[in-house]
Design a protein around this motif. Structure first.
Motif, short mmCIF file in Angstrom:
data_model
loop_
_atom_site.label_atom_id
_atom_site.label_comp_id
_atom_site.label_asym_id
_atom_site.label_seq_id
_atom_site.Cartn_x
_atom_site.Cartn_y
_atom_site.Cartn_z
N GLY A 161 38.68 -1.14 -28.66
CA GLY A 161 39.42 -1.84 -29.69
C GLY A 161 38.45 -2.42 -30.71
O GLY A 161 37.28 -2.01 -30.76
N ILE A 162 38.92 -3.35 -31.48
CA ILE A 162 38.09 -3.92 -32.55
C ILE A 162 37.65 -5.33 -32.16
O ILE A 162 38.46 -6.21 -31.86
CB ILE A 162 38.86 -3.93 -33.88
CG1 ILE A 162 39.18 -2.48 -34.28
CG2 ILE A 162 38.04 -4.62 -34.97
CD1 ILE A 162 39.97 -2.33 -35.55
N TRP A 163 36.34 -5.50 -32.15
CA TRP A 163 35.71 -6.78 -31.82
C TRP A 163 35.33 -7.46 -33.12
O TRP A 163 34.84 -6.81 -34.05
CB TRP A 163 34.49 -6.55 -30.94
CG TRP A 163 34.83 -5.73 -29.73
CD1 TRP A 163 34.91 -4.37 -29.65
CD2 TRP A 163 35.18 -6.21 -28.43
NE1 TRP A 163 35.27 -3.96 -28.40
CE2 TRP A 163 35.45 -5.07 -27.62
CE3 TRP A 163 35.28 -7.48 -27.86
CZ2 TRP A 163 35.82 -5.18 -26.29
CZ3 TRP A 163 35.63 -7.59 -26.52
CH2 TRP A 163 35.90 -6.45 -25.76
N TYR A 164 35.52 -8.77 -33.19
CA TYR A 164 35.31 -9.43 -34.49
C TYR A 164 34.77 -10.85 -34.31
O TYR A 164 34.86 -11.44 -33.24
CB TYR A 164 36.62 -9.46 -35.28
CG TYR A 164 37.65 -10.45 -34.77
CD1 TYR A 164 37.84 -11.68 -35.39
CD2 TYR A 164 38.44 -10.16 -33.65
CE1 TYR A 164 38.79 -12.59 -34.93
CE2 TYR A 164 39.39 -11.06 -33.17
CZ TYR A 164 39.56 -12.27 -33.82
OH TYR A 164 40.50 -13.17 -33.36
N SER A 165 34.23 -11.37 -35.41
CA SER A 165 33.73 -12.74 -35.45
C SER A 165 34.84 -13.66 -35.94
O SER A 165 35.29 -13.55 -37.08
CB SER A 165 32.52 -12.84 -36.39
OG SER A 165 32.28 -14.19 -36.76
N LYS A 166 35.27 -14.58 -35.09
CA LYS A 166 36.30 -15.53 -35.49
C LYS A 166 35.81 -16.42 -36.63
O LYS A 166 36.58 -16.77 -37.54
CB LYS A 166 36.71 -16.39 -34.29
CG LYS A 166 37.39 -15.61 -33.18
CD LYS A 166 37.72 -16.53 -32.01
CE LYS A 166 38.38 -15.76 -30.86
NZ LYS A 166 38.69 -16.64 -29.70
N ASP A 167 34.53 -16.76 -36.60
CA ASP A 167 33.98 -17.63 -37.65
C ASP A 167 34.02 -16.94 -39.01
O ASP A 167 34.37 -17.55 -40.03
CB ASP A 167 32.54 -18.02 -37.31
CG ASP A 167 32.46 -18.99 -36.14
OD1 ASP A 167 33.51 -19.50 -35.71
OD2 ASP A 167 31.33 -19.23 -35.65
#
Length: 437
Positions: A161-167
């Motif tokens: 899936g897609i991993w992302y930076s919450k910040d």
């Protein structure tokens, strides 16, 4: 030749000191003689190949080997860490000769595993795995099963899936993760407007770029069409061309990191995983190994505190099930020539205790269901939710198709991304590779 528990074992002996007697098969200890090369003292050396070259993952396998050796003082386990991108090629070469081949080695499933099985290079483990391990890993073991027989023991499940930076999402004013492709395009634009690179891609290694094509295919093609391509290598449906068109549309968004075609996937801070780990890009499409890889690339070598995950978006008009996901598992196979202690070691590390340690070391989801409570990483918890709710879980297409077709597919996608091919060219390349067998 090895005698254990008063049972005579017939096996192709792999000398520790040299390969001089490697082709000799002994029927009894007396027939083997007492030379040092024959390990007449009952000592056994096992060689294992894995792809964790740094950090806690590498330390885990070394620790597991030492623990097993302590319980089995006649056994020495030689652990060799091979860079992930080099593994398939080196393994394919090594397996041609039992004298140079590892006794235990990574097995990714699909056609890649079938090729090894059909070449007589993998041991049938169906009746050798402990009942405890077999029951607790029943779901994951489908990946290691060929024609109803188990040939590899899974260590982790790796939904993608897609991993992302919450910040970085917060910095760009993004309050919700996208569920549709239109929403995803909006997210990309907001990140660009905020001066943030939206997506990191390790195009140098080919497969990370090709993963976009895999996922578009899963969303564009019906389940029947997707399955037919895997079994019959039939790519005549127009959905396969639409898949390439989707990749082109993504390219047109100008969402990737500068120089993505020459960026490696996992090697160092400037790799695609490193860009996400160090907040130089907001997202990366990757498998469930991502948290562990990123952990080794953050400045403090700790979990990325703001790492999040969301499922690949749905495509408007796509025929695929919106809850279907793609993933894999890291399994371990045993060479047909290996001593029985190699199987003992796999049973050892697949029990709950060592599966929990595996999950903690690799920041991943263990294959043993009894050990999954140890998962505390928030992003991995999100993955587990998506995984458990999925209508189906398909393996990576290059794994399903095997090395020759898989390489043609990956290269075709990269060529198109480099402006040297089209959506139709990708399909033609795969069909050509499939026709060659």
């Amino acid at each position: 030749m090895l005698v254990k528990n008063n049972k005579k074992t017939i096996m192709k002996f792999k000398s520790v000191a040299a390969a001089l007697l490697a082709a000799v098969t002994c029927v009894s200890m007396a027939a083997c003689g007492s030379g040092g090369d024959t390990n007449a003292d009952g000592k056994v050396e096992i060689t294992m190949w894995h792809n964790s070259t740094t950090g806690d993952g590498k330390a885990y396998w070394e620790s597991a080997a030492k623990a097993f050796e302590k319980e089995n003082p006649n056994v020495t386990i030689k652990i060799e860490a091979i860079q992930n991108e080099d593994m398939d090629g080196k393994l394919q070469t090594a397996l041609q000769d039992p004298n140079s081949a590892p006794d235990i080695f990574m097995a990714r499933g699909g056609q890649k595993l079938r090729d090894v099985v059909e070449a007589g290079q993998a041991m049938d483990l169906t009746d050798k795995i402990s009942d405890t391990v077999k029951n607790q890993m029943a779901t994951a073991e489908a990946t290691g099963t060929i024609d109803g027989k188990i040939y590899s023991v899974q260590q982790s499940v790796l939904p993608g899936g897609i991993w992302y930076s919450k910040d970085l999402f917060e910095k760009a004013g993004i309050t919700e993760t996208p569920k549709t492709w239109d929403e995803f395009k909006t997210v990309v634009q907001k990140l660009k407007d905020a001066g943030i690179t939206p997506i990191a891609v390790g195009g140098k290694d080919a497969w990370p770029a090709a993963h976009w094509w895999y996922w578009f295919a899963l969303r564009e093609c019906s389940a029947d069409t997707f399955d037919k391509a895997q079994s019959d290598k039939d790519f005549s449906d127009k959905c396969w061309t639409r898949t390439g068109d989707d990749v082109q549309a993504l390219l047109d968004l100008d969402a990737f990191n500068d120089g993505f075609l020459t960026t490696p996937a996992q090697q160092g801070a400037s790799s695609s995983a490193g860009l996400l780990a160090n907040h130089m890009a907001a997202m990366e499409l990757m498998g469930g190994w991502e948290p562990g890889v990123i952990k080794d690339l953050t400045p403090d070598k700790k979990d990325m505190a703001d790492l999040g995950y969301f499922a690949f978006p749905t495509m408007d008009g796509g025929e695929g099930d919106p809850t279907a996901i793609m993933g894999g598992s890291d399994g371990m196979a045993v060479g047909e020539w290996a001593p029985e202690e190699a199987v003992d070691f796999l049973n050892f590390v697949s029990e709950k205790e060592w599966q929990e340690k595996y999950a903690e070391a690799f920041s991943t989801i263990p294959a043993n269901k009894e050990a999954q409570d140890v998962v505390t990483n928030e992003a991995l918890k999100q993955v587990l939710t998506v995984y458990n709710d999925a209508s189906s879980v398909s393996m990576w297409l290059d794994t399903v198709f095997g090395q020759n077709i898989g390489n043609a597919l990956n290269e075709g996608v990269v060529n198109m991304m480099a402006g040297q091919g089209s959506a139709q060219d990708i399909v033609k390349g795969v069909e050509t590779a499939a026709a060659k067998g």
